[in-house]
Design a protein around this motif. Structure first.
Motif, PDB file in Angstrom:
ATOM      1  N   TYR A  96       0.896  -1.163   0.000  1.00  0.00           N
ATOM      2  CA  TYR A  96       0.000   0.000   0.000  1.00  0.00           C
ATOM      3  C   TYR A  96       0.930   1.207   0.000  1.00  0.00           C
ATOM      4  O   TYR A  96       1.576   1.479   1.015  1.00  0.00           O
TER       5      TYR A  96
ATOM      6  N   ILE B 171       3.660  -5.058   2.103  1.00  0.00           N
ATOM      7  CA  ILE B 171       2.948  -6.008   2.981  1.00  0.00           C
ATOM      8  C   ILE B 171       3.282  -7.451   2.625  1.00  0.00           C
ATOM      9  O   ILE B 171       3.527  -8.272   3.498  1.00  0.00           O
TER      10      ILE B 171
ATOM     11  N   ARG C  65      -2.317 -14.957  11.969  1.00  0.00           N
ATOM     12  CA  ARG C  65      -2.868 -13.970  12.908  1.00  0.00           C
ATOM     13  C   ARG C  65      -3.379 -12.718  12.178  1.00  0.00           C
ATOM     14  O   ARG C  65      -3.149 -12.541  10.991  1.00  0.00           O
ATOM     15  N   ASN C  66      -4.016 -11.831  12.939  1.00  0.00           N
ATOM     16  CA  ASN C  66      -4.493 -10.560  12.393  1.00  0.00           C
ATOM     17  C   ASN C  66      -3.311  -9.757  11.848  1.00  0.00           C
ATOM     18  O   ASN C  66      -2.269  -9.679  12.494  1.00  0.00           O
ATOM     19  N   GLY C  67      -3.525  -9.197  10.676  1.00  0.00           N
ATOM     20  CA  GLY C  67      -2.536  -8.270  10.132  1.00  0.00           C
ATOM     21  C   GLY C  67      -1.346  -8.891   9.416  1.00  0.00           C
ATOM     22  O   GLY C  67      -0.419  -8.179   9.022  1.00  0.00           O
ATOM     23  N   VAL C  68      -1.352 -10.216   9.196  1.00  0.00           N
ATOM     24  CA  VAL C  68      -0.189 -10.836   8.530  1.00  0.00           C
ATOM     25  C   VAL C  68      -0.238 -10.687   7.004  1.00  0.00           C
ATOM     26  O   VAL C  68       0.740 -10.991   6.323  1.00  0.00           O
ATOM     27  N   GLY C  69      -1.397 -10.246   6.479  1.00  0.00           N
ATOM     28  CA  GLY C  69      -1.466  -9.999   5.035  1.00  0.00           C
ATOM     29  C   GLY C  69      -2.396 -10.935   4.264  1.00  0.00           C
ATOM     30  O   GLY C  69      -2.346 -10.993   3.037  1.00  0.00           O
ATOM     31  N   LYS C  70      -3.283 -11.607   4.967  1.00  0.00           N
ATOM     32  CA  LYS C  70      -4.175 -12.580   4.302  1.00  0.00           C
ATOM     33  C   LYS C  70      -5.126 -11.875   3.322  1.00  0.00           C
ATOM     34  O   LYS C  70      -5.255 -12.283   2.168  1.00  0.00           O
ATOM     35  N   THR C  71      -5.781 -10.824   3.802  1.00  0.00           N
ATOM     36  CA  THR C  71      -6.696 -10.081   2.925  1.00  0.00           C
ATOM     37  C   THR C  71      -5.925  -9.418   1.789  1.00  0.00           C
ATOM     38  O   THR C  71      -6.379  -9.404   0.637  1.00  0.00           O
ATOM     39  N   THR C  72      -4.768  -8.895   2.100  1.00  0.00           N
ATOM     40  CA  THR C  72      -3.934  -8.262   1.070  1.00  0.00           C
ATOM     41  C   THR C  72      -3.602  -9.269  -0.038  1.00  0.00           C
ATOM     42  O   THR C  72      -3.624  -8.924  -1.230  1.00  0.00           O
TER      43      THR C  72
ATOM     44  N   GLN D 178     -13.965  -9.863   2.993  1.00  0.00           N
ATOM     45  CA  GLN D 178     -14.107  -9.845   4.447  1.00  0.00           C
ATOM     46  C   GLN D 178     -15.133  -8.779   4.803  1.00  0.00           C
ATOM     47  O   GLN D 178     -15.106  -7.678   4.263  1.00  0.00           O
TER      48      GLN D 178
ATOM     49  N   GLU E 104     -12.551 -14.944   5.520  1.00  0.00           N
ATOM     50  CA  GLU E 104     -13.103 -15.092   6.872  1.00  0.00           C
ATOM     51  C   GLU E 104     -14.635 -15.110   6.899  1.00  0.00           C
ATOM     52  O   GLU E 104     -15.276 -14.261   7.533  1.00  0.00           O
TER      53      GLU E 104
ATOM     54  N   GLN F  18      -9.520 -18.051  10.376  1.00  0.00           N
ATOM     55  CA  GLN F  18      -8.742 -18.138  11.616  1.00  0.00           C
ATOM     56  C   GLN F  18      -9.292 -19.209  12.554  1.00  0.00           C
ATOM     57  O   GLN F  18      -8.640 -19.557  13.532  1.00  0.00           O
TER      58      GLN F  18
HETATM   59  N1  LIG Z   1      -5.677   0.052   2.757  1.00  0.00           N
HETATM   60  C1  LIG Z   1      -4.562  -0.089   3.497  1.00  0.00           C
HETATM   61  N2  LIG Z   1      -3.609   0.858   3.529  1.00  0.00           N
HETATM   62  C2  LIG Z   1      -2.481   0.702   4.237  1.00  0.00           C
HETATM   63  N3  LIG Z   1      -2.188  -0.392   4.976  1.00  0.00           N
HETATM   64  C3  LIG Z   1      -3.085  -1.373   4.989  1.00  0.00           C
HETATM   65  C4  LIG Z   1      -4.323  -1.282   4.261  1.00  0.00           C
HETATM   66  N4  LIG Z   1      -5.022  -2.420   4.474  1.00  0.00           N
HETATM   67  C5  LIG Z   1      -4.273  -3.173   5.296  1.00  0.00           C
HETATM   68  N5  LIG Z   1      -3.108  -2.549   5.613  1.00  0.00           N
HETATM   69  C6  LIG Z   1      -2.037  -3.095   6.463  1.00  0.00           C
HETATM   70  O1  LIG Z   1      -1.521  -4.257   5.824  1.00  0.00           O
HETATM   71  C7  LIG Z   1      -1.212  -5.269   6.781  1.00  0.00           C
HETATM   72  C8  LIG Z   1      -1.921  -6.553   6.402  1.00  0.00           C
HETATM   73  O2  LIG Z   1      -3.320  -6.321   6.480  1.00  0.00           O
HETATM   74  P1  LIG Z   1      -4.369  -7.403   5.998  1.00  0.00           P
HETATM   75  O3  LIG Z   1      -5.697  -6.758   6.070  1.00  0.00           O
HETATM   76  O4  LIG Z   1      -3.943  -7.992   4.721  1.00  0.00           O
HETATM   77  O5  LIG Z   1      -4.206  -8.490   7.177  1.00  0.00           O
HETATM   78  P2  LIG Z   1      -5.082  -9.766   7.504  1.00  0.00           P
HETATM   79  O6  LIG Z   1      -4.128 -10.900   7.661  1.00  0.00           O
HETATM   80  O7  LIG Z   1      -6.166  -9.914   6.511  1.00  0.00           O
HETATM   81  O8  LIG Z   1      -5.683  -9.395   8.943  1.00  0.00           O
HETATM   82  P3  LIG Z   1      -7.117  -9.750   9.602  1.00  0.00           P
HETATM   83  O9  LIG Z   1      -6.987 -11.176  10.068  1.00  0.00           O
HETATM   84  O10 LIG Z   1      -7.230  -8.807  10.746  1.00  0.00           O
HETATM   85  O11 LIG Z   1      -8.169  -9.557   8.576  1.00  0.00           O
HETATM   86  C9  LIG Z   1      -1.607  -4.698   8.138  1.00  0.00           C
HETATM   87  O12 LIG Z   1      -0.445  -4.194   8.758  1.00  0.00           O
HETATM   88  C10 LIG Z   1      -2.561  -3.585   7.799  1.00  0.00           C
HETATM   89  O13 LIG Z   1      -2.497  -2.561   8.769  1.00  0.00           O
END
Ligand SMILES: Nc1ncnc2c1ncn2[C@@H]1O[C@H](COP(=O)(O)OP(=O)(O)OP(=O)(O)O)[C@@H](O)[C@H]1O
Ligand SMILES: [Mg+2]
Length: 231
Positions: A12, A17, A36-43, A84, A158, A191
């Protein structure tokens, strides 16, 4: 393989990420990504669907390089996405929400019988506003909308988040039916081990934008899964 991610990276802005994700999804399989939360799964899912650009690496869908294709072309090839949080349009009816799925097809009508056979509740609530459904019903609608788009691969982020266990079980059954009856592969971000372990064929574990382990479901114990998820 229906999907191959070869050393995908994504950012981003300046904030990187994903740091080289290698992952494969077999045809008509269920593959689960945990972490875990924030590891980049949605990304990762957003990068696969084309909402985020991958800076290096390649994505192959059915052997075709889709790395440079825009999202709507990837959807037309057969990649469906259930985001999500579901992203149902609250002011549109159930039926109108379903129609949005047609955008990635050449069809003019939604396959109502097929959809309502999988999700009977949506027939009953056809004219109800999306915003008036429960979380679980909205999740079913979001999956049904994706199915309306005729995917070969479904990306599911999720689906059990904030949903009653009884509806989670229904969703698990649906994913198994999509696999067995329609040969649809699913790449599931999840998760909750209990949900994943009943249906998945393969696991990937992510940490800080990378895959740290992967295994066939039959070759891994719940203890090992817990260990990877707590890294
Ligand atoms: N639009 C965005 N702009 C900047 N950073 C972002 C954005 N979306 C997510 N991030 C950051 O990218 C990293 C990965 O986020 P992501 O949403 O991919 O995690 P996740 O594994 O899906 O978490 P969760 O289990 O909470 O859904 C996190 O540090 C988050 O803060
Ligand atoms: Mg996420």
């Amino acid at each position: 393989m229906i999907l191959e991610s070869k050393h995908i990276t994504a950012a981003y802005g300046d904030s990187q990420i994903l740091w080289g994700v290698d992952l494969e999804v077999e045809e008509a399989s269920i593959t689960t990504i945990m972490g875990r939360n924030g590891v980049g799964k949605t990304t990762l899912l957003k990068t696969i669907i084309g909402l985020l650009k991958n800076k290096k690496g390649n994505l192959l869908f059915e052997g075709q390089d889709i790395t440079k294709l825009p999202p709507h072309k990837r959807a037309k090839l057969g990649i469906g996405y259930v985001p999500q949080g579901r992203e149902i349009i609250p002011k549109l009816t159930v039926y109108e929400n379903l129609r949005l799925g047609l955008e990635s097809t050449t069809e003019k009508l939604i396959p109502e019988e097929e959809i309502y056979e999988l999700f009977p509740i949506l027939k009953e609530f056809k004219k109800r506003l999306g915003g008036n459904l429960s979380g679980g019903q909205q999740q079913q609608l979001a999956i049904a909308r994706a199915i309306t788009g005729r995917p070969k691969l479904l990306l599911l982020d999720e689906p059990t988040e904030g949903i009653q266990p009884s509806i989670s079980q229904e969703i698990a059954k649906i994913l198994l039916r999509l696999k067995k009856e329609k040969n649809i592969a699913t790449l599931l971000v999840e998760q909750k081990i209990d949900f994943a372990k009943g249906i998945t064929d393969y696991y990937y574990f992510m940490d800080r934008g990378k895959v740290i382990a992967s295994s066939k479901a039959s070759d891994i114990t719940e203890e090992e899964i817990n260990t990877y998820n707590s890294i």
